[in-house]
Motif scaffolding. Structure first.
Motif, PDB file in Angstrom:
ATOM      1  N   GLY A  70      21.298  -0.299   9.999  1.00  0.00           N
ATOM      2  CA  GLY A  70      20.469   0.874   9.803  1.00  0.00           C
ATOM      3  C   GLY A  70      19.785   0.700   8.552  1.00  0.00           C
ATOM      4  N   THR A  71      19.573  -0.683   8.114  1.00  0.00           N
ATOM      5  CA  THR A  71      18.694  -0.813   6.879  1.00  0.00           C
ATOM      6  C   THR A  71      17.892  -1.966   7.290  1.00  0.00           C
ATOM      7  OG1 THR A  71      20.348  -0.010   5.441  1.00  0.00           O
ATOM      8  CG2 THR A  71      18.580  -1.505   4.536  1.00  0.00           C
ATOM      9  N   VAL A  72      16.692  -1.877   7.281  1.00  0.00           N
ATOM     10  CA  VAL A  72      15.443  -3.044   7.434  1.00  0.00           C
ATOM     11  C   VAL A  72      14.631  -3.187   6.259  1.00  0.00           C
ATOM     12  CG1 VAL A  72      15.527  -2.469   9.708  1.00  0.00           C
ATOM     13  CG2 VAL A  72      13.949  -1.294   8.490  1.00  0.00           C
ATOM     14  N   SER A  73      13.889  -4.017   5.927  1.00  0.00           N
ATOM     15  CA  SER A  73      13.245  -4.232   4.789  1.00  0.00           C
ATOM     16  C   SER A  73      11.824  -5.002   5.017  1.00  0.00           C
ATOM     17  CB  SER A  73      13.986  -5.342   3.722  1.00  0.00           C
ATOM     18  OG  SER A  73      14.215  -6.277   4.581  1.00  0.00           O
ATOM     19  N   PHE A  74      11.058  -4.917   3.776  1.00  0.00           N
ATOM     20  CA  PHE A  74       9.820  -5.535   4.042  1.00  0.00           C
ATOM     21  C   PHE A  74       9.443  -6.313   2.738  1.00  0.00           C
ATOM     22  CE2 PHE A  74       5.280  -5.026   2.425  1.00  0.00           C
ATOM     23  CZ  PHE A  74       4.566  -5.326   3.719  1.00  0.00           C
ATOM     24  N   VAL A  75       9.049  -7.504   2.904  1.00  0.00           N
ATOM     25  CA  VAL A  75       8.425  -8.238   1.650  1.00  0.00           C
ATOM     26  C   VAL A  75       6.876  -8.513   1.612  1.00  0.00           C
ATOM     27  CG1 VAL A  75       8.448 -10.496   0.231  1.00  0.00           C
ATOM     28  CG2 VAL A  75      10.679  -9.503   1.336  1.00  0.00           C
ATOM     29  N   GLY A  76       6.005  -7.807   0.883  1.00  0.00           N
ATOM     30  CA  GLY A  76       4.773  -7.972   0.695  1.00  0.00           C
ATOM     31  C   GLY A  76       4.222  -9.023  -0.335  1.00  0.00           C
ATOM     32  N   GLY A  77       3.061  -9.455  -0.138  1.00  0.00           N
ATOM     33  CA  GLY A  77       2.620 -10.494  -1.266  1.00  0.00           C
ATOM     34  C   GLY A  77       2.028  -9.719  -2.474  1.00  0.00           C
ATOM     35  N   MET A  78       0.900  -9.772  -2.631  1.00  0.00           N
ATOM     36  CA  MET A  78       0.169  -9.081  -3.926  1.00  0.00           C
ATOM     37  C   MET A  78       0.232  -7.774  -3.684  1.00  0.00           C
ATOM     38  SD  MET A  78      -3.448  -9.980  -5.243  1.00  0.00           S
ATOM     39  CE  MET A  78      -3.991  -9.180  -6.904  1.00  0.00           C
ATOM     40  N   ASP A  79       0.554  -6.986  -4.323  1.00  0.00           N
ATOM     41  CA  ASP A  79       0.821  -5.464  -4.550  1.00  0.00           C
ATOM     42  C   ASP A  79      -0.453  -4.878  -4.652  1.00  0.00           C
ATOM     43  OD1 ASP A  79       1.542  -2.667  -4.578  1.00  0.00           O
ATOM     44  OD2 ASP A  79       2.739  -3.091  -6.359  1.00  0.00           O
ATOM     45  N   VAL A  80      -1.366  -4.665  -3.402  1.00  0.00           N
ATOM     46  CA  VAL A  80      -2.701  -4.118  -3.291  1.00  0.00           C
ATOM     47  C   VAL A  80      -2.691  -3.248  -2.182  1.00  0.00           C
ATOM     48  CG1 VAL A  80      -3.880  -6.173  -4.122  1.00  0.00           C
ATOM     49  CG2 VAL A  80      -3.119  -5.896  -1.764  1.00  0.00           C
ATOM     50  N   PRO A  81      -3.555  -2.078  -1.991  1.00  0.00           N
ATOM     51  CA  PRO A  81      -3.513  -1.057  -0.986  1.00  0.00           C
ATOM     52  C   PRO A  81      -3.323  -1.688   0.434  1.00  0.00           C
ATOM     53  CG  PRO A  81      -4.842  -0.590  -2.894  1.00  0.00           C
ATOM     54  CD  PRO A  81      -4.517  -1.996  -2.994  1.00  0.00           C
ATOM     55  N   LEU A  82      -4.007  -2.771   0.647  1.00  0.00           N
ATOM     56  CA  LEU A  82      -3.990  -3.558   2.169  1.00  0.00           C
ATOM     57  C   LEU A  82      -2.590  -3.730   2.238  1.00  0.00           C
ATOM     58  CD1 LEU A  82      -5.467  -4.474   4.499  1.00  0.00           C
ATOM     59  CD2 LEU A  82      -5.672  -6.602   3.408  1.00  0.00           C
ATOM     60  N   ILE A  83      -1.880  -4.247   1.586  1.00  0.00           N
ATOM     61  CA  ILE A  83      -0.511  -4.861   1.961  1.00  0.00           C
ATOM     62  C   ILE A  83       0.466  -3.340   1.816  1.00  0.00           C
ATOM     63  CG2 ILE A  83       1.415  -5.857   1.109  1.00  0.00           C
ATOM     64  CD1 ILE A  83      -0.836  -7.704   2.423  1.00  0.00           C
ATOM     65  N   ARG A  84       0.163  -2.546   1.136  1.00  0.00           N
ATOM     66  CA  ARG A  84       1.001  -1.242   1.206  1.00  0.00           C
ATOM     67  C   ARG A  84       0.584  -0.483   2.688  1.00  0.00           C
ATOM     68  NH1 ARG A  84       4.211   0.489  -2.705  1.00  0.00           N
ATOM     69  NH2 ARG A  84       4.174  -0.679  -4.665  1.00  0.00           N
ATOM     70  N   LYS A  85      -0.507  -0.819   3.355  1.00  0.00           N
ATOM     71  CA  LYS A  85      -0.949  -0.378   4.457  1.00  0.00           C
ATOM     72  C   LYS A  85      -0.009  -0.856   5.471  1.00  0.00           C
ATOM     73  CE  LYS A  85      -5.020  -0.283   7.505  1.00  0.00           C
ATOM     74  NZ  LYS A  85      -6.291  -0.798   7.685  1.00  0.00           N
ATOM     75  N   PHE A  86       0.325  -1.997   5.422  1.00  0.00           N
ATOM     76  CA  PHE A  86       1.292  -2.760   6.265  1.00  0.00           C
ATOM     77  C   PHE A  86       2.790  -2.127   5.980  1.00  0.00           C
ATOM     78  CE2 PHE A  86      -1.614  -6.346   6.208  1.00  0.00           C
ATOM     79  CZ  PHE A  86      -1.641  -6.952   7.148  1.00  0.00           C
ATOM     80  N   ALA A  87       3.214  -2.057   5.083  1.00  0.00           N
ATOM     81  CA  ALA A  87       4.442  -1.531   4.460  1.00  0.00           C
ATOM     82  C   ALA A  87       4.468  -0.152   5.193  1.00  0.00           C
ATOM     83  CB  ALA A  87       4.709  -1.498   3.073  1.00  0.00           C
ATOM     84  N   CYS A  88       3.574   0.895   4.798  1.00  0.00           N
ATOM     85  CA  CYS A  88       3.695   2.025   5.370  1.00  0.00           C
ATOM     86  C   CYS A  88       3.656   2.190   6.906  1.00  0.00           C
ATOM     87  CB  CYS A  88       2.401   2.930   4.672  1.00  0.00           C
ATOM     88  SG  CYS A  88       2.350   4.567   5.175  1.00  0.00           S
ATOM     89  N   GLY A  89       2.909   1.458   7.485  1.00  0.00           N
ATOM     90  CA  GLY A  89       2.823   1.553   9.090  1.00  0.00           C
ATOM     91  C   GLY A  89       4.078   1.057   9.762  1.00  0.00           C
ATOM     92  N   TYR A  90       4.805  -0.114   9.021  1.00  0.00           N
ATOM     93  CA  TYR A  90       6.438  -0.365   9.338  1.00  0.00           C
ATOM     94  C   TYR A  90       7.260   0.922   9.060  1.00  0.00           C
ATOM     95  CZ  TYR A  90      10.304  -3.633   8.805  1.00  0.00           C
ATOM     96  OH  TYR A  90      11.493  -4.080   9.075  1.00  0.00           O
ATOM     97  N   LYS A  91       7.193   1.468   8.022  1.00  0.00           N
ATOM     98  CA  LYS A  91       8.471   2.595   7.577  1.00  0.00           C
ATOM     99  C   LYS A  91       7.984   3.736   8.691  1.00  0.00           C
ATOM    100  CE  LYS A  91       9.520   5.353   3.717  1.00  0.00           C
ATOM    101  NZ  LYS A  91       9.098   5.641   2.568  1.00  0.00           N
ATOM    102  N   GLN A  92       6.743   3.960   9.223  1.00  0.00           N
ATOM    103  CA  GLN A  92       6.638   4.935   9.871  1.00  0.00           C
ATOM    104  C   GLN A  92       7.403   4.519  11.454  1.00  0.00           C
ATOM    105  OE1 GLN A  92       2.539   7.093   9.926  1.00  0.00           O
ATOM    106  NE2 GLN A  92       2.273   5.212   8.454  1.00  0.00           N
ATOM    107  N   GLY A  93       7.200   3.412  11.870  1.00  0.00           N
ATOM    108  CA  GLY A  93       7.562   3.001  13.042  1.00  0.00           C
ATOM    109  C   GLY A  93       9.050   3.069  13.274  1.00  0.00           C
ATOM    110  N   ALA A  94       9.899   2.461  11.999  1.00  0.00           N
ATOM    111  CA  ALA A  94      10.963   2.240  12.046  1.00  0.00           C
ATOM    112  C   ALA A  94      11.710   3.779  12.020  1.00  0.00           C
ATOM    113  CB  ALA A  94      11.527   1.478  10.511  1.00  0.00           C
ATOM    114  N   LYS A  95      11.044   4.766  11.161  1.00  0.00           N
ATOM    115  CA  LYS A  95      11.457   6.185  11.054  1.00  0.00           C
ATOM    116  C   LYS A  95      11.394   6.726  12.423  1.00  0.00           C
ATOM    117  CE  LYS A  95      12.094   6.700   5.983  1.00  0.00           C
ATOM    118  NZ  LYS A  95      13.498   6.981   6.191  1.00  0.00           N
ATOM    119  N   ALA A  96      10.370   6.497  13.189  1.00  0.00           N
ATOM    120  CA  ALA A  96      10.076   7.145  14.462  1.00  0.00           C
ATOM    121  C   ALA A  96      11.244   6.718  15.463  1.00  0.00           C
ATOM    122  CB  ALA A  96       8.787   6.671  15.256  1.00  0.00           C
ATOM    123  N   VAL A  97      11.930   5.706  15.412  1.00  0.00           N
ATOM    124  CA  VAL A  97      13.282   5.134  15.954  1.00  0.00           C
ATOM    125  C   VAL A  97      14.513   5.737  15.604  1.00  0.00           C
ATOM    126  CG1 VAL A  97      14.556   3.276  16.779  1.00  0.00           C
ATOM    127  CG2 VAL A  97      12.247   3.096  16.852  1.00  0.00           C
TER     128      VAL A  97
END
Length: 330
Positions: free
Chosen positions: A144-171
């Protein structure tokens, strides 16, 4: 005009025509190197595929430091490369400055929009592909816990993280999604040791699936996941082959197709400037299935993800894009 003058004139015109036809495309590989097993390597693979299929050659340069961006871009334009393909959002401000100085040279930038008449901007819907990756993570997670490791903290990588979070929470609306960025400088793209450390910390907090969107740093994330016996999700290139049996999938971003098409469209005299969006509907982003992860993804998991994919393409599911307002739904 003498016959000799006519012949010389015709020869000059022929040479001029041949010179313009022989313009080679150019590729500027971003920091992290062309064998980062991720973003740059995908671009390099696209250029190599074009070279093999056409028998033509291209110019190539690998950036070694931030300071080289402008000089490298100008040098390639002055060498006659056309188009010049530059990789990564970090080149945007430089290209804004350089492109107007070379109006007869076409440029392609991957991952950012540069509004100049001789620039083609190729962007991807990473949030959509990451949503599907998040769904797969949640479906595969036992803790019941998943995670994300991004590279440089920039909006583009937060875009990946945000999509991932939305998909996980949809399930699973109650799932915990741990997010960490590797750093705030370009060094964050090539620090596999730090990637491994972040992954171990996430595992200690209960994560049993980790998604890496971190360039070369992701190599350390995926290796640590394999060592510690949890599942991992790769990015940009299909990284399933790196650790068969622990790689749940890879969120593939077809940077290779973007480079190939830029080269080929120029070759066929149909290169178009402006913005091009590569999304789920065009297979610009996708989740990778192959022999390396087939045993980890059952039919039920695949059908749920495919159903969501179809709904995103049809507009029935809207995945929030972090870069639209610098925020992510909680």
């Amino acid at each position: 005009m003498t016959l000799m003058h006519k012949l010389l004139g015709a020869a000059a015109l022929t040479a001029l025509g041949a010179g313009s036809a022989l313009a080679e495309p150019g590729l500027i590989i971003d920091l992290g190197g062309k064998f980062d097993k991720s973003f740059n390597e995908s671009a390099y693979a696209g250029a190599q595929r074009w070279k093999e299929e056409t028998g033509n050659d291209y110019m190539e340069t690998e950036l070694q430091s931030e300071a080289q961006r402008e000089q490298t871009m100008r040098r390639m334009a002055e060498r006659g490369a056309n188009p010049v393909v530059v990789l990564g959002f970090a080149n945007a401000s430089t290209l804004e400055k350089v492109a107007p100085d070379y109006p007869d040279t076409n440029f392609t930038i991957v991952d950012m929009v540069v509004d100049q008449p001789n620039v083609q901007s190729v962007v991807f819907t990473e949030h959509e592909g990451s949503y599907l990756a998040g769904m797969m993570a949640a479906l595969a997670s036992e803790s019941g816990t998943v995670s994300f490791v991004g590279g440089m903290d920039v909006p583009l990588i937060r875009k990946f993280a945000c999509g991932y979070k939305q998909g996980a929470k949809a399930v699973n609306p109650d799932i915990t999604v741990i997010e960490n960025m590797t750093g705030t400088t370009p060094a964050a793209w090539n620090d596999p040791v730090k990637g491994g450390e972040l992954t171990r910390a996430q595992i200690s907090q209960g994560s049993d699936v980790v998604y890496a969107a971190a360039g070369g740093t992701g190599v350390g994330v995926l290796q640590t996941a394999a060592d510690e016996g949890i599942k991992a999700i790769g990015v940009d290139s299909n990284q399933n082959y790196m650790h068969p049996g622990t790689m749940l999938t890879s969120m593939v971003k077809r940077v290779d197709n973007a480079v190939y098409e830029a080269f080929q469209s120029a070759e066929e005299d149909r290169f178009e400037t402006g913005i091009q969006v590569l999304d789920l509907g065009t297979d610009g982003v996708a989740y990778a299935m192959d022999e390396h992860n087939a045993d980890l993804v059952d039919e039920e998991m695949k059908s749920r993800v495919e159903e969501a994919k179809a709904k995103i393409i049809a507009g029935e599911i809207e995945v929030h894009d972090y870069t639209s307002d610098d925020s992510c739904p909680s």
